[in-house]
Design an enzyme around this catalytic site. Structure first.
Site, short mmCIF file in Angstrom:
data_model
loop_
_atom_site.label_atom_id
_atom_site.label_comp_id
_atom_site.label_asym_id
_atom_site.label_seq_id
_atom_site.Cartn_x
_atom_site.Cartn_y
_atom_site.Cartn_z
N GLU B 81 36.45 35.11 33.37
CA GLU B 81 35.27 34.45 34.72
C GLU B 81 33.93 33.95 34.65
O GLU B 81 33.46 33.66 35.75
CB GLU B 81 36.17 35.90 36.11
N CYS B 113 40.40 39.32 38.06
CA CYS B 113 40.27 40.53 36.88
C CYS B 113 41.38 40.72 36.24
O CYS B 113 42.36 41.69 35.46
CB CYS B 113 40.23 41.80 37.34
N HIS B 240 43.65 48.75 35.96
CA HIS B 240 41.84 48.04 35.83
C HIS B 240 41.24 49.32 36.74
O HIS B 240 42.02 49.56 37.72
CB HIS B 240 42.58 46.95 36.81
#
Lengths: 90, 409
Positions: B81, B113, B240
């Site tokens: 990103e 993500c 994550h």
């Protein structure tokens, strides 16, 4: 649902919210927990706010999409969402 | 055919700042460190960008391959990103500086993500299809941070760096459970990078969406895997990790939904989750590399010598999420530990708050395209010399006619 039953639902949710907020923010004076305040204004950081929502849902035995709690202006609005979730089953 | 991750390496820059130092410098309550569960964050230097991070993560993996295996890399995907151009990919520069063959497919993917996991799954499906026996894919999650004081408590939780994953039919690190996955995606704006200069975030929406998507993607996994149970199916979990405190809340939510007694939650967290959080706590959120930094942490700090099934959760704002799983064993731990990640992270230069704020100013335009630019090592050479530990690193040296320039130093 008649008005008295609705008041009872709201009272039960309000008690749950007060109990959970008091547990997660123990330094908060009880008088500070007013319906027109945001949890952020009471010193709850983002993790505290997650913990409070999860603990209230657990306390009330509700399964609700957390996205519904993303745009709450104050604690009154939080109680509104929880009362509605309790009536509709989540 | 087994397919999965053959090699994994992490590059998280050469500098860090302690979270306590950062909170104190910003005038933020240091007690909030308890909820963040973070100790330091990686910080980029002016000669580091998404290209150098990716190359510096992948180069040690390629150095361990013989020429035949290098030539077998026929797919390179960068997941970021932190793009440096609206058309030209980070992957095109990475392909060149890693010296990969010209018969290689090269592309960049973006889904906040989540994107690296999407790329790993697509690559695994391609490899498992058998259309190119013996082929390998190199997927690199690479990003830089744009946070500053405006980010509040997100600033100390945001990292900088890359994770390189070699995907193949020799999965020494993680053998994917092919077909065992659950996805959950819908449009929302919980965080975004609308400009190469800054991020925006709706913190509550982002945290709640992360948690909702974990429940929903695991429900999708359970639909595909008969008898799957969040508590008993997975010996370890790697998720994550925007910050470790959110993972702790997510674990508690999942156990509550599974009907686990509240008395057992803390011990289960220590056994199945805490090992995955130790390296992320030293680095901060590595965007789509975060779940693989958690995997590396778990393979560094948990005992998987008897073999273990690991549940993995990837979440990307916007949003897209996936719960999937794989198998690890003692060889997985050896393969990751051979990369020396904890020692390298411990060797990063520790910035003072004054050095840190100067560095933020010096790196604010790292993603802004420039027709001409020169990047000098300057006063940061001492940090480079300390952190490189004798190995060559790629450095961003500037741009000429919008063409970004790099040199090995």
């Amino acid at each position: 649902m008649n008005r008295m039953a609705g008041d009872r639902d709201r009272d039960r949710v309000t008690v749950a919210v007060r109990e959970v907020v008091g547990r997660i923010l123990p330094a908060l004076p009880p008088g500070e927990l007013r319906g027109d305040r945001h949890l952020r204004d009471l010193g709850a950081d983002s993790v505290d706010r997650v913990e409070i929502i999860l603990a209230v849902l657990e306390h009330l035995d509700l399964d609700v999409s957390l996205a519904r709690f993303s745009e709450l202006p104050d604690i009154d609005a939080l109680v509104d969402v929880l009362v509605m979730a309790g009536r509709t089953g989540g | 055919m087994d397919v999965g991750i053959e090699s994994l390496n992490v590059y998280a820059g050469l500098a860090r700042i302690g979270v306590r130092e950062l909170l104190a410098g910003r005038g933020l309550d240091p007690d909030r460190q308890a909820n963040l569960l973070m100790t330091s964050r990686s910080v980029g230097l002016p000669f580091e960008d998404p290209v150098t991070n990716a190359v510096n993560a992948a180069a040690p993996i390629l150095a361990g391959l013989d020429p035949t295996d290098r030539a077998a890399i026929e797919l390179l995907v960068t997941s970021t990103e932190s793009g440096v151009d609206l058309s030209k990919s980070v992957a095109s520069y990475v392909h060149d500086h890693l010296g990969l063959g010209r018969a290689c497919r090269v592309l960049e993917v973006k889904q906040a993500c989540y994107a690296a996991t999407g790329a790993v799954q697509l690559a695994a499906g391609y490899l498992a299809s058998g259309v190119s026996p013996g082929a390998k894919a190199l997927v690199i999650a690479t990003d830089v941070a744009l946070v500053d004081a405006r980010a509040g408590f997100a600033e100390p939780a945001t990292g900088h760096g890359a994770v390189a994953l070699l995907v193949s039919d020799r999965p020494r690190v993680l053998t994917l459970d092919l077909g065992a996955f659950g996805c959950h995606s819908y449009e929302t704006l919980d965080s975004a990078r609308p400009s190469p200069r800054f991020d925006i975030a709706d913190v509550d929406r982002s945290l709640f969406t992360y948690l909702d998507c974990l429940t929903s993607s695991f429900a999708g996994y359970r639909d595909r895997v008969d008898g799957a149970d969040f508590v008993t199916t997975f010996d370890q979990l790697a998720m994550h990790t925007p910050f470790a405190g959110l993972v702790r809340a997510a674990h508690r939510k999942m156990l509550r939904e599974a009907g686990t007694s509240v008395d057992l939650v803390a011990a289960d967290f220590e056994r199945r989750v805490a090992p995955s959080l130790r390296l992320p706590a030293m680095v901060g959120n590595l965007c789509s590399g975060s779940v693989y930094l958690a995997l590396a942490s778990m393979l560094t700090h948990a005992d998987v010598s008897a073999g273990a099934r690991v549940g993995l959760y990837a979440y990307g704002s916007g949003c897209s999420a996936e719960f999937f799983s794989g198998l690890v064993d003692a060889g997985s731990a050896r393969a990751v530990q051979a990369m020396g990640i904890p020692a390298y992270l411990a060797g990063r230069y520790e910035l003072t708050f004054a050095e840190y704020t100067q560095l933020l100013a010096d790196t604010a335009d790292v993603l802004v395209p420039a027709e001409h630019r020169t990047v000098e090592l300057g006063g940061y050479r001492k940090i480079l010399e300390r952190g490189r530990a004798g190995r060559p690193l790629l450095a961003h040296t500037g741009a000429k006619d919008y063409h970004r320039r790099y040199e090995w130093v």
